[in-house]
Design a protein around this motif. Structure first.
Motif, short mmCIF file in Angstrom:
data_model
loop_
_atom_site.label_atom_id
_atom_site.label_comp_id
_atom_site.label_asym_id
_atom_site.label_seq_id
_atom_site.Cartn_x
_atom_site.Cartn_y
_atom_site.Cartn_z
N VAL A 14 -4.70 -12.11 -11.53
CA VAL A 14 -3.73 -12.09 -12.63
C VAL A 14 -2.34 -11.87 -12.02
O VAL A 14 -2.04 -10.81 -11.47
CB VAL A 14 -4.08 -10.98 -13.65
CG1 VAL A 14 -2.99 -10.85 -14.71
CG2 VAL A 14 -5.42 -11.28 -14.29
N GLY A 15 -1.50 -12.91 -12.11
CA GLY A 15 -0.17 -12.88 -11.47
C GLY A 15 -0.23 -13.68 -10.18
O GLY A 15 -0.78 -13.22 -9.18
N PRO A 73 4.43 -8.04 -11.09
CA PRO A 73 5.55 -7.30 -10.49
C PRO A 73 5.64 -5.87 -11.00
O PRO A 73 5.20 -5.57 -12.10
CB PRO A 73 6.79 -8.09 -10.94
CG PRO A 73 6.30 -9.30 -11.65
CD PRO A 73 4.86 -9.11 -11.98
N ARG A 143 -0.20 -5.21 1.30
CA ARG A 143 0.72 -4.86 2.39
C ARG A 143 1.35 -6.07 3.05
O ARG A 143 1.99 -5.92 4.09
CB ARG A 143 -0.06 -4.11 3.48
CG ARG A 143 -0.42 -2.71 3.12
CD ARG A 143 -1.36 -2.18 4.17
NE ARG A 143 -1.39 -0.73 4.17
CZ ARG A 143 -2.32 -0.02 4.79
NH1 ARG A 143 -3.29 -0.64 5.44
NH2 ARG A 143 -2.29 1.30 4.76
N1 LIG Z 1 5.89 -9.75 -2.13
C1 LIG Z 1 5.53 -8.86 -1.25
O1 LIG Z 1 5.81 -8.99 -0.09
C2 LIG Z 1 4.71 -7.66 -1.63
C3 LIG Z 1 4.10 -6.93 -0.60
C4 LIG Z 1 3.36 -5.84 -0.93
C5 LIG Z 1 3.24 -5.45 -2.27
N2 LIG Z 1 3.86 -6.15 -3.25
C6 LIG Z 1 3.69 -5.72 -4.64
O2 LIG Z 1 2.77 -6.61 -5.27
C7 LIG Z 1 3.15 -6.80 -6.64
C8 LIG Z 1 3.39 -8.28 -6.92
O3 LIG Z 1 4.45 -8.73 -6.09
P1 LIG Z 1 4.82 -10.27 -5.90
O4 LIG Z 1 5.79 -10.32 -4.80
O5 LIG Z 1 3.60 -11.10 -5.80
O6 LIG Z 1 5.54 -10.54 -7.29
P2 LIG Z 1 6.04 -11.95 -7.84
O7 LIG Z 1 7.17 -11.65 -8.75
O8 LIG Z 1 6.21 -12.91 -6.71
O9 LIG Z 1 4.82 -12.48 -8.70
C9 LIG Z 1 4.34 -11.87 -9.86
C10 LIG Z 1 3.67 -12.91 -10.74
O10 LIG Z 1 3.13 -12.23 -11.86
C11 LIG Z 1 3.32 -13.04 -13.00
N3 LIG Z 1 3.22 -12.23 -14.20
C12 LIG Z 1 4.12 -11.36 -14.72
N4 LIG Z 1 3.63 -10.78 -15.83
C13 LIG Z 1 2.38 -11.28 -16.01
C14 LIG Z 1 1.36 -11.08 -16.97
N5 LIG Z 1 1.53 -10.23 -18.00
N6 LIG Z 1 0.21 -11.78 -16.87
C15 LIG Z 1 0.02 -12.64 -15.86
N7 LIG Z 1 0.95 -12.88 -14.89
C16 LIG Z 1 2.11 -12.21 -14.98
C17 LIG Z 1 4.68 -13.66 -12.79
O11 LIG Z 1 4.86 -14.81 -13.58
C18 LIG Z 1 4.64 -13.96 -11.29
O12 LIG Z 1 4.13 -15.24 -11.04
C19 LIG Z 1 4.37 -5.90 -6.87
O13 LIG Z 1 3.95 -4.64 -7.31
C20 LIG Z 1 4.94 -5.76 -5.47
O14 LIG Z 1 5.70 -4.58 -5.34
C21 LIG Z 1 4.57 -7.25 -2.95
#
Ligand SMILES: NC(=O)c1ccc[n+]([C@@H]2O[C@H](COP(=O)([O-])OP(=O)(O)OC[C@H]3O[C@@H](n4cnc5c(N)ncnc54)[C@H](O)[C@@H]3O)[C@@H](O)[C@H]2O)c1
Length: 416
Positions: A14-15, A73, A143
């Motif tokens: 999911v996401g 996010p 990570r």
């Molecule tokens: N990007 C990184 O390098 C990284 C590394 C470690 C941890 N994280 C953590 O992982 C999590 C996700 O990060 P990311 O970089 O993948 O975020 P992102 O913004 O790239 O992707 C999030 C996705 O979730 C979707 N989304 C939002 N609300 C939603 C819902 N209600 N139902 C379904 N989909 C939904 C968005 O449309 C988007 O496609 C965050 O908590 C972030 O802090 C990210």
């Protein structure tokens, strides 16, 4: 009915952002995988990339999953409060479509306690199922490090936690398909471990940034000091610079808010945030000094910022420190601020409040090498001279060049 073997389990991510896509790619090599996102463009771009993968905006598809992994996010609001809306909305969608016996795993970065205090109640309310009896919950922080080919999902150890032993065993087995796993003793421990990893990084950078501020005032070269100090076996090799992205400058506020609610006010964590947040203005001040010392008229000056994303070799501009540099330069009445970034198109560059810079653009009075993307690393001093009116100012944020080479060509040079 006999329970499914691990190989028969269906995963739903999911996401489908940066984290979700990596997981979807990894799991769909082994298991039937569904990707659910509210953003149709993400779903369309990913459909059919793998035989065992199918993406959708239809939340009802979640019902097919035995393991639901949440990667939405976790931003902060304009007042630095955790913004739990994406997690809450995802929990509502999942709750409405949760199959009895399913395991829900949160991967988003949160404060310790959020899975049990926020996620589980929303799942129960929206599914009419009971956690620990009808469905189960785990937490496994992500990570992965964008722009880092060495540390990818399959090479990083993944911390796994669950609120019950059988669930933990299942998750250890499922995640072992894609990477090395570490068994955490509880969900809260795993949540806390992730958030402090990022806080530690933020604080280490804040400390070297403070060293840089101090050594500038004392007229000592920070890079030379750090090189000397690093000859000691346990001196950590952090370098000063700008901190951006949607993790490092954001995650500390999750822990801060949680603990402030029970009356403890973290001082070291917030001091680090304050120093790192002040660095864009510090860089702008350096440019101002460089322009004045190079005899330029500030109100007529043109400045080029090279590298606009939040860090090297990525396309992501979220929480990029560059707009804060631009804001400060504009407060100083700098005539024009140009931006150049091989990872961004002109539309995105303009949205960052800078003018896109091309080879045929007018010459500038100062260059800030804010983010030294690999495409910039081959540039010679003569390339920068060709971009300038006459010897101007060069601010090398990460200190990748030798100051003496610039000074020998009459260019004012400084680095953080
Ligand atoms: N990007 C990184 O390098 C990284 C590394 C470690 C941890 N994280 C953590 O992982 C999590 C996700 O990060 P990311 O970089 O993948 O975020 P992102 O913004 O790239 O992707 C999030 C996705 O979730 C979707 N989304 C939002 N609300 C939603 C819902 N209600 N139902 C379904 N989909 C939904 C968005 O449309 C988007 O496609 C965050 O908590 C972030 O802090 C990210």
């Amino acid at each position: 009915m006999a329970s499914k073997s691990v190989k028969e389990k269906v995963v739903c991510i999911v996401g489908l952002g940066y984290v979700g896509q990596s997981l979807a790619k990894a799991f769909s090599r082994h298991l039937s995988t569904i990707g659910f996102d509210i953003d149709e463009s993400k779903v369309i771009s990913l459909n059919n990339f793998q035989k065992k993968f199918q993406s959708t905006t239809d939340e009802k598809e979640i019902f097919k999953a035995d393991i639901v992994i949440i990667c939405v996010p976790t931003p902060i609001t304009s007042t630095n409060q955790p913004d739990l809306e994406p997690i809450e909305k995802a929990a509502i969608s999942i709750g409405r479509n949760l199959k009895t016996g399913a395991i829900v795993v949160l991967e988003s970065t949160v404060y310790p306690g959020l899975t049990e205090e926020v996620l589980i109640p929303l799942l129960e309310q929206n599914s009419n199922l009971i956690c620990g009896k009808d469905f189960f919950v785990g937490y496994s922080p992500e990570r992965i490090n964008p722009g880092d080919d060495e540390h990818s999902l399959d090479t990083i150890t993944k911390v796994i936690a669950a609120n019950e032993n059988n669930t933990l065993e299942t998750l250890m087995e499922i995640y072992s398909l894609i990477t090395t796993v570490y068994r955490a003793p509880s969900i809260k421990v795993a949540e806390a471990a992730k958030v402090i990893e990022n806080i530690q990084r933020d604080l280490n950078i804040a400390l070297v940034n403070e060293f840089a501020i101090i050594f500038h005032k004392l007229g000592i070269d920070t890079k030379e000091v750090l090189e000397a100090a690093q000859t000691k076996w346990n001196f950590l090799p952090f370098v000063p610079g700008l901190v951006g992205g949607h993790c490092i400058p954001v995650d500390p506020y999750y822990l801060v808010e949680r603990v402030q609610r029970i009356g403890y006010h973290p001082q070291v964590i917030l001091a680090g945030r304050a120093i790192n947040d002040s660095m864009p203005a510090y860089v702008a001040d350096m440019v101002l000094k460089g322009l004045i010392e190079s005899g330029k008229v500030v109100k007529e000056a043109k400045v080029l910022i090279m590298g606009l994303t939040y860090k090297e070799n990525v396309t992501d501009i979220r929480e990029s420190p560059v707009p804060y540099i631009v804001k400060t330069l504009k407060e100083y009445s700098i005539a024009k601020v140009y931006g150049l970034d091989p990872y961004l198109n002109s539309d995105i560059i303009m949205k960052m409040d800078v003018i896109p810079y091309f080879a045929e653009s007018e010459k500038v009075d100062a260059v800030i090498l804010a983010v030294p993307h690999k495409q910039f690393k081959n540039l010679k001093i003569s390339d920068f001279i060709n971009m300038m009116n006459d010897p101007g100012a060069f601010v090398d944020v990460k200190g990748i060049y030798n100051s003496s080479d610039f000074k020998a060509r009459g260019i004012w040079y400084d680095r953080v």
